[in-house]
Design a protein around this motif. Structure first.
Motif, PDB file in Angstrom:
ATOM      1  N   ARG A   1       0.858  -1.181   0.000  1.00 28.34           N
ATOM      2  CA  ARG A   1       0.000   0.000   0.000  1.00 28.34           C
ATOM      3  C   ARG A   1       0.891   1.227   0.000  1.00 28.34           C
ATOM      4  NH1 ARG A   1      -4.482  -0.959   4.611  1.00 28.34           N
ATOM      5  NH2 ARG A   1      -5.043   1.163   3.975  1.00 28.34           N
ATOM      6  N   PRO A   2       0.436   2.341  -0.580  1.00 28.58           N
ATOM      7  CA  PRO A   2       1.322   3.505  -0.726  1.00 28.58           C
ATOM      8  C   PRO A   2       1.595   4.195   0.611  1.00 28.58           C
ATOM      9  CG  PRO A   2      -0.906   4.052  -1.414  1.00 28.58           C
ATOM     10  CD  PRO A   2      -0.893   2.575  -1.156  1.00 28.58           C
ATOM     11  N   LYS A   3       2.786   4.738   0.696  1.00 27.24           N
ATOM     12  CA  LYS A   3       3.145   5.551   1.856  1.00 27.24           C
ATOM     13  C   LYS A   3       2.477   6.914   1.709  1.00 27.24           C
ATOM     14  CE  LYS A   3       7.408   5.289   3.372  1.00 27.24           C
ATOM     15  NZ  LYS A   3       7.319   4.788   4.765  1.00 27.24           N
ATOM     16  N   ARG A   4       1.819   7.372   2.747  1.00 25.14           N
ATOM     17  CA  ARG A   4       1.182   8.700   2.764  1.00 25.14           C
ATOM     18  C   ARG A   4       1.744   9.445   3.971  1.00 25.14           C
ATOM     19  NH1 ARG A   4      -3.562   9.211  -0.282  1.00 25.14           N
ATOM     20  NH2 ARG A   4      -4.291   7.274  -1.291  1.00 25.14           N
ATOM     21  N   LEU A   5       2.477  10.522   3.707  1.00 19.78           N
ATOM     22  CA  LEU A   5       3.157  11.217   4.796  1.00 19.78           C
ATOM     23  C   LEU A   5       2.771  12.693   4.876  1.00 19.78           C
ATOM     24  CD1 LEU A   5       6.832   9.889   4.455  1.00 19.78           C
ATOM     25  CD2 LEU A   5       5.052   9.094   6.034  1.00 19.78           C
ATOM     26  N   LYS A   6       2.646  13.135   6.111  1.00 22.88           N
ATOM     27  CA  LYS A   6       2.628  14.561   6.395  1.00 22.88           C
ATOM     28  C   LYS A   6       3.995  14.930   6.943  1.00 22.88           C
ATOM     29  CE  LYS A   6      -2.268  15.494   7.202  1.00 22.88           C
ATOM     30  NZ  LYS A   6      -3.246  16.110   8.126  1.00 22.88           N
ATOM     31  N   ALA A   7       4.371  16.203   6.862  1.00 18.01           N
ATOM     32  CA  ALA A   7       5.690  16.622   7.327  1.00 18.01           C
ATOM     33  C   ALA A   7       5.623  18.029   7.907  1.00 18.01           C
ATOM     34  CB  ALA A   7       6.695  16.555   6.181  1.00 18.01           C
ATOM     35  N   GLN A   8       6.503  18.248   8.914  1.00 17.27           N
ATOM     36  CA  GLN A   8       6.545  19.579   9.557  1.00 17.27           C
ATOM     37  C   GLN A   8       7.826  19.675  10.386  1.00 17.27           C
ATOM     38  OE1 GLN A   8       3.832  20.183  12.828  1.00 17.27           O
ATOM     39  NE2 GLN A   8       3.564  22.378  12.311  1.00 17.27           N
ATOM     40  N   PHE A   9       8.520  20.791  10.216  1.00 14.82           N
ATOM     41  CA  PHE A   9       9.692  21.062  11.053  1.00 14.82           C
ATOM     42  C   PHE A   9       9.230  21.682  12.362  1.00 14.82           C
ATOM     43  CE2 PHE A   9      12.280  21.006   7.094  1.00 14.82           C
ATOM     44  CZ  PHE A   9      13.295  20.145   7.540  1.00 14.82           C
TER      45      PHE A   9
ATOM     46  N   TYR B   1      21.814  17.555  12.903  1.00 16.04           N
ATOM     47  CA  TYR B   1      20.963  18.387  13.777  1.00 16.04           C
ATOM     48  C   TYR B   1      21.069  19.867  13.410  1.00 16.04           C
ATOM     49  CZ  TYR B   1      19.499  20.942  17.936  1.00 16.04           C
ATOM     50  OH  TYR B   1      18.910  21.835  18.803  1.00 16.04           O
ATOM     51  N   GLN B   2      22.280  20.328  13.191  1.00 10.89           N
ATOM     52  CA  GLN B   2      22.485  21.742  12.867  1.00 10.89           C
ATOM     53  C   GLN B   2      21.865  22.095  11.505  1.00 10.89           C
ATOM     54  OE1 GLN B   2      26.750  21.947  13.216  1.00 10.89           O
ATOM     55  NE2 GLN B   2      26.673  22.620  15.368  1.00 10.89           N
ATOM     56  N   THR B   3      21.989  21.159  10.554  1.00  9.64           N
ATOM     57  CA  THR B   3      21.382  21.392   9.238  1.00  9.64           C
ATOM     58  C   THR B   3      19.855  21.437   9.363  1.00  9.64           C
ATOM     59  OG1 THR B   3      23.225  20.244   8.160  1.00  9.64           O
ATOM     60  CG2 THR B   3      21.181  20.495   6.887  1.00  9.64           C
ATOM     61  N   ALA B   4      19.293  20.572  10.192  1.00 10.72           N
ATOM     62  CA  ALA B   4      17.841  20.577  10.407  1.00 10.72           C
ATOM     63  C   ALA B   4      17.396  21.899  11.020  1.00 10.72           C
ATOM     64  CB  ALA B   4      17.447  19.399  11.298  1.00 10.72           C
ATOM     65  N   GLN B   5      18.212  22.460  11.908  1.00  6.32           N
ATOM     66  CA  GLN B   5      17.886  23.767  12.494  1.00  6.32           C
ATOM     67  C   GLN B   5      17.830  24.842  11.407  1.00  6.32           C
ATOM     68  OE1 GLN B   5      20.950  24.079  15.600  1.00  6.32           O
ATOM     69  NE2 GLN B   5      19.279  24.262  17.098  1.00  6.32           N
ATOM     70  N   GLN B   6      18.800  24.793  10.488  1.00  8.49           N
ATOM     71  CA  GLN B   6      18.829  25.778   9.394  1.00  8.49           C
ATOM     72  C   GLN B   6      17.608  25.613   8.481  1.00  8.49           C
ATOM     73  OE1 GLN B   6      22.609  25.023   7.522  1.00  8.49           O
ATOM     74  NE2 GLN B   6      23.792  25.653   9.327  1.00  8.49           N
ATOM     75  N   LEU B   7      17.215  24.355   8.229  1.00 14.37           N
ATOM     76  CA  LEU B   7      16.036  24.105   7.395  1.00 14.37           C
ATOM     77  C   LEU B   7      14.776  24.597   8.088  1.00 14.37           C
ATOM     78  CD1 LEU B   7      16.935  20.493   6.137  1.00 14.37           C
ATOM     79  CD2 LEU B   7      16.852  22.595   4.748  1.00 14.37           C
TER      80      LEU B   7
ATOM     81  N   GLU C   1      14.573  27.134  10.091  1.00 14.67           N
ATOM     82  CA  GLU C   1      14.558  28.589   9.949  1.00 14.67           C
ATOM     83  C   GLU C   1      14.134  29.001   8.536  1.00 14.67           C
ATOM     84  OE1 GLU C   1      18.435  29.899  11.010  1.00 14.67           O
ATOM     85  OE2 GLU C   1      18.270  29.222  13.102  1.00 14.67           O
ATOM     86  N   ALA C   2      14.607  28.220   7.533  1.00 10.50           N
ATOM     87  CA  ALA C   2      14.333  28.593   6.139  1.00 10.50           C
ATOM     88  C   ALA C   2      12.926  28.235   5.696  1.00 10.50           C
ATOM     89  CB  ALA C   2      15.361  27.911   5.223  1.00 10.50           C
ATOM     90  N   ILE C   3      12.446  27.051   6.077  1.00  9.70           N
ATOM     91  CA  ILE C   3      11.151  26.556   5.593  1.00  9.70           C
ATOM     92  C   ILE C   3      10.017  26.876   6.553  1.00  9.70           C
ATOM     93  CG2 ILE C   3       9.888  24.428   5.006  1.00  9.70           C
ATOM     94  CD1 ILE C   3      12.527  23.307   3.944  1.00  9.70           C
ATOM     95  N   GLY C   4      10.342  27.007   7.830  1.00  6.35           N
ATOM     96  CA  GLY C   4       9.316  27.333   8.809  1.00  6.35           C
ATOM     97  C   GLY C   4       8.616  26.087   9.354  1.00  6.35           C
ATOM     98  N   THR C   5       7.546  26.311  10.084  1.00  6.95           N
ATOM     99  CA  THR C   5       6.855  25.221  10.778  1.00  6.95           C
ATOM    100  C   THR C   5       5.522  24.868  10.130  1.00  6.95           C
ATOM    101  OG1 THR C   5       5.837  26.809  12.275  1.00  6.95           O
ATOM    102  CG2 THR C   5       7.917  25.802  12.987  1.00  6.95           C
TER     103      THR C   5
ATOM    104  N   GLU D   1      16.635  23.684  -0.782  1.00  7.01           N
ATOM    105  CA  GLU D   1      17.320  24.448   0.255  1.00  7.01           C
ATOM    106  C   GLU D   1      18.721  23.892   0.515  1.00  7.01           C
ATOM    107  OE1 GLU D   1      17.757  27.614   2.636  1.00  7.01           O
ATOM    108  OE2 GLU D   1      15.945  27.193   1.466  1.00  7.01           O
ATOM    109  N   LEU D   2      18.849  22.568   0.536  1.00  4.93           N
ATOM    110  CA  LEU D   2      20.163  21.953   0.739  1.00  4.93           C
ATOM    111  C   LEU D   2      21.106  22.293  -0.408  1.00  4.93           C
ATOM    112  CD1 LEU D   2      19.151  18.378   2.038  1.00  4.93           C
ATOM    113  CD2 LEU D   2      20.177  20.244   3.366  1.00  4.93           C
ATOM    114  N   LYS D   3      20.545  22.296  -1.611  1.00  2.00           N
ATOM    115  CA  LYS D   3      21.358  22.615  -2.790  1.00  2.00           C
ATOM    116  C   LYS D   3      21.813  24.057  -2.736  1.00  2.00           C
ATOM    117  CE  LYS D   3      21.323  22.333  -7.840  1.00  2.00           C
ATOM    118  NZ  LYS D   3      20.521  21.976  -9.041  1.00  2.00           N
ATOM    119  N   ALA D   4      20.901  24.942  -2.320  1.00  2.00           N
ATOM    120  CA  ALA D   4      21.237  26.366  -2.233  1.00  2.00           C
ATOM    121  C   ALA D   4      22.333  26.613  -1.193  1.00  2.00           C
ATOM    122  CB  ALA D   4      19.985  27.175  -1.898  1.00  2.00           C
TER     123      ALA D   4
END
Length: 781
Positions: A515-523, A595-601, A603-607, A623-626
């Motif tokens: 069955r397909p994976k269905r995900l929600k996501a939030q920082f 962890y530090q990269t996730a903190q930067q993401l 800040e950039a993408i928001g909650t 964002e990682l590429k940028a």
């Protein structure tokens, strides 16, 4: 055969134990003395007639040829057997020259034992006979035992004798001696119930096995026959097979000879079997000592017939290193070629779980089957197993692969279910597997199951776990049920039933339903906090960080002992590799970077909460590429797993988008066996033109369906799965084929429940009885 005289000999030898060994050995150890002494006396009796000739040959080799080592061939020619004794002693001479000095008798006896040929020396060693002779000498009973075995009351020689009262004692042939020896083994095993089942298969079971192996082809027996038992024990199955082929006068039903082969790991039973071969005139060199599974003893030999009762429920861990190197099987006996779902031949592991090696013995016999040709009728096998061989192991497991190989190659002829409590050391249900690589035309592609679980006679006295037996009539009934194959269910005499199945009836596809994976996501701060630590080492890493702060990133080596102590006190049971990871700077640095990269993401993408993980992932990648962050796929997944969760209302997660050219599409449809419109049933969703989407799978929702081999997987899916889970699809590449055999499924008889009126009447009657008892008790008070 003169069974009357044989029974007298058995009774006499049986009495020696009570007459001479009481208080010297515990009752359960009588056999340890009586059996080797019986073997010794028979060998001694056979050599009596040629003793002078052997001694002349000994003198000739020593004095004339000046040999420092005896020429065995010359001595065998002189003795007339494949064994000899070069000492001046015989058992009679030992008795006749014995004095009151037990030390002298012991020394002479040892000299006598030392004079035997190497093949008998091995038997003496396996029996540990020298130690028993010393023990009997110390207890002052050696002469008593010697007198009994050389007594004029019994005749263990191949020539007629006269007893003290002038009565003729008939000669004892090799076949007759075999009967005496087997009867002694049986009596001792039955008398010593705790050990009986380890080395002894009930005689009626062996008789049934020989009947079903030989009866169907008794008029087609090959001119020279070889019979093999890879777990031969004391040789009961081998000798019974030989007895079946020969009549009482020793004439072979088919012209030629019978050659017996076997291997046994237990020293004592090996010695019994090998000496039995000597006694009966068979070649003792064909009986080998050691583990059948560890060494392919008869690698260059194929056999006409094989009968065995291998150990079941017994670990083969000690032989594991000879069979497997890590996960790879290195013994060809336990590698089989199977056709997978698309007809591709593949070599697969045919080893069961290490706790039970009985199926390995079956594969050993399959490996030794003769190919069918103009000169060979192939091979027939009868092997006793418990229920686990029928159904243990899921599709793709070693056990299932073994069953699959045997059935798909049309080797399985029949399986007979035996009654419970038929064996000495177990009360569980057992089964006889009958295999043949040359089935008759009416049996090809079919397997007969016979349920004889209720066909037995009760014993008047239990013998260990054994409380029942087959009567001759029962054996005949089972044999006739096997011989008279019927294509439909047959209910014969009371206690037995027979059914015939196609080979494919026992097989099934184990189909993986995705069955397909269905995900929600939030920082969020909370979700990314755990990225500081390895998920498998989170508890000790979190403690270390709280305890030592930022020092874990600069001086983690200084805290090694404290971290180890914490892990021991908390009983975390970490292995050396985990402990090393805890105190390795690169491990801490890796998770700090994530962890530090996730903190930067954050800040950039928001909650913001995303209902479409595909959009969320694209923004993170951008964002990682940028930021020119070079992360491995595993490091990215650490972040994604931390900030996403399954939600049935979320959008499906795309794994890949694939363009299928006309040629590629045609090959895919051919492999899947479906139309273009049905591709979604196999995980491909059409978008536009040649583009298709394949979705990620949700492992927690993954399911399996067992589909009978005779049914199309897709048809089953459409009927049984799709109506309930429309978005599911078949992961055809994960499909495995399994085989299992369930007697309960095929022979279970439903017992209808009693009517409500009948139960109510019984309950009312019981209530009246109980009230009467209460009144009676109250009146007594």
């Amino acid at each position: 055969m003169n069974h009357s005289s044989h029974n007298k000999i058995v009774s006499f030898i049986w009495s020696i134990a009570d007459d001479c060994l009481r208080d010297v050995y515990v009752r359960g150890k009588y056999r340890d003395v009586i059996l080797p002494m019986t073997v010794l006396r028979r060998l001694d009796a056979l050599l009596e007639g040629t003793k002078d000739a052997v001694m002349e040959e000994v003198k000739f080799q020593k004095e004339e040829l000046e040999l420092t080592e005896f020429d065995a061939k010359g001595l065998e020619d002189a003795s007339g057997y494949v064994f000899f004794n070069t000492s001046k002693w015989t058992m009679k001479r030992l008795k006749e020259t014995a004095t009151n000095s037990m030390q002298i008798l012991e020394a002479n006896f040892m000299e006598y034992l030392q004079g035997f040929s190497p093949n008998v020396q091995e038997i003496i060693e396996k029996f540990e006979l020298k130690g028993k002779v010393s023990h009997m000498a110390n207890k002052d009973v050696l002469l008593d035992v010697l007198e009994k075995f050389t007594s004029g009351e019994i005749n263990l020689t191949p020539k007629e004798k006269v007893d003290a009262e002038g009565r003729k004692l008939p000669p004892l042939s090799n076949l007759g001696m075999g009967y005496v020896f087997e009867e002694l083994i049986r009596k001792f095993n039955e008398d010593n119930n705790e050990e009986a089942g380890e080395h002894f298969t009930p005689r009626e079971v062996i008789e049934l096995m020989t009947r079903i192996v030989f009866d169907p082809i008794q008029d087609k027996l090959p001119p020279v026959m070889t019979i093999y038992d890879p777990a031969c024990g004391s040789g009961g199955m081998l000798t019974e097979s030989q007895n079946f082929i020969k009549d009482e006068e020793g004439k072979i039903k088919a012209s030629g000879d019978v050659y017996l082969y076997g291997k046994e790991i237990n020293d004592e039973t090996y010695a019994i079997c090998k000496s039995d071969m000597m006694i009966k005139g068979n070649n003792p060199e064909n009986i080998k000592s050691g583990s059948t599974l560890a060494t392919n003893e008869f690698s260059d030999t194929k056999f006409d017939f094989m009968l065995s009762n291998p150990p079941y429920g017994k670990s083969w861990n000690s032989e594991l290193k000879y069979i497997k190197d890590g996960k790879d099987v290195i013994d060809d006996r336990f590698i089989v070629k199977l056709a997978d779902y698309w007809g591709i031949k593949e070599e697969v592991d045919a080893t069961p779980r290490s706790s039970d090696g009985q199926l390995l013995f079956l594969m050993e016999m399959v490996d030794k089957m003769k190919a069918v040709s103009q000169n060979h009728l192939g091979s027939r096998i009868a092997s006793v197993h418990n229920g686990s061989s029928l159904f243990t192991g899921d599709a793709g497991s070693g056990e299932s692969n073994i069953r699959r190989y045997i059935i798909e190659n049309d080797l399985l002829d029949a399986i007979i279910q035996l009654p419970n409590n038929l064996f000495y050391n177990t009360g569980i249900t057992t089964y006889i597997w009958l295999l043949s690589n040359n089935k008759s035309s009416n049996r090809k592609g079919k397997v007969q199951l016979i349920d004889a679980g209720q066909l037995y006679q009760k014993l008047r006295k239990n013998l260990g776990n054994k409380n029942c037996e087959f009567s001759p009539k029962d054996i005949e009934t089972i044999t006739q049920n096997y011989l008279n194959l019927d294509a439909v269910e047959r209910e014969g005499e009371k206690g037995i039933a027979s059914k015939v199945f196609d080979n494919a009836d026992f097989g099934y596809y184990k189909v993986t339903i995705e069955r397909p994976k269905r995900l929600k996501a939030q920082f969020t701060v909370e979700r990314i906090a755990g990225l500081r630590f390895d998920s498998k080492l989170r508890e000790p890493m979190e403690w270390a960080y709280q305890e030592f702060g930022e020092g874990v990133y600069t001086n983690i080596g200084d805290y090694t002992e404290q971290i180890k102590k914490y892990c021991e006190e908390e009983e975390l049971n970490l292995n050396a590799k985990a402990i090393k990871s805890l105190t390795t700077p690169t491990v801490w640095d890796k998770h700090l970077k994530v962890y530090q990269t996730a903190q930067q993401l954050l800040e950039a993408i928001g909650t913001e909460e995303y209902n479409d993980f595909n959009v969320f992932k694209a923004e993170v990648e951008a964002e990682l590429k940028a930021r020119k962050v070079k992360f491995s796929a595993s490091e990215k997944n650490l972040i994604y797993n931390a900030v996403s969760w399954y939600d049935e209302n979320a959008e499906k997660v795309i794994k890949k988008k694939e363009k299928l050219s006309e040629d590629k599409l045609e090959k895919l449809l051919d492999r899947l066996g479906c139309s273009q419109e049905q591709l979604s049933d196999f995980g491909y969703e059409h978008q536009s033109g040649t583009e298709y989407i394949v979705y990620e799978t949700e492992s927690d929702l993954r399911d399996n369906e067992n589909v009978p081999l005779k049914e199309e997987i897709h048809d089953y899916f459409i009927r049984e799965v799709q109506p309930h889970v429309p978005e599911a699809w078949i992961n055809l590449e994960a499909t495995k084929i399994g085989y299992e055999i369930s007697f309960n499924k095929y022979f279970y008889k439903h017992q209808p429940l009693r009517s409500l009126e009948e139960v109510s009447t019984e309950m009312l009657a019981l209530e009246e009885e109980s009230e009467g008892l209460i009144k009676e008790i109250l009146s007594l008070k």
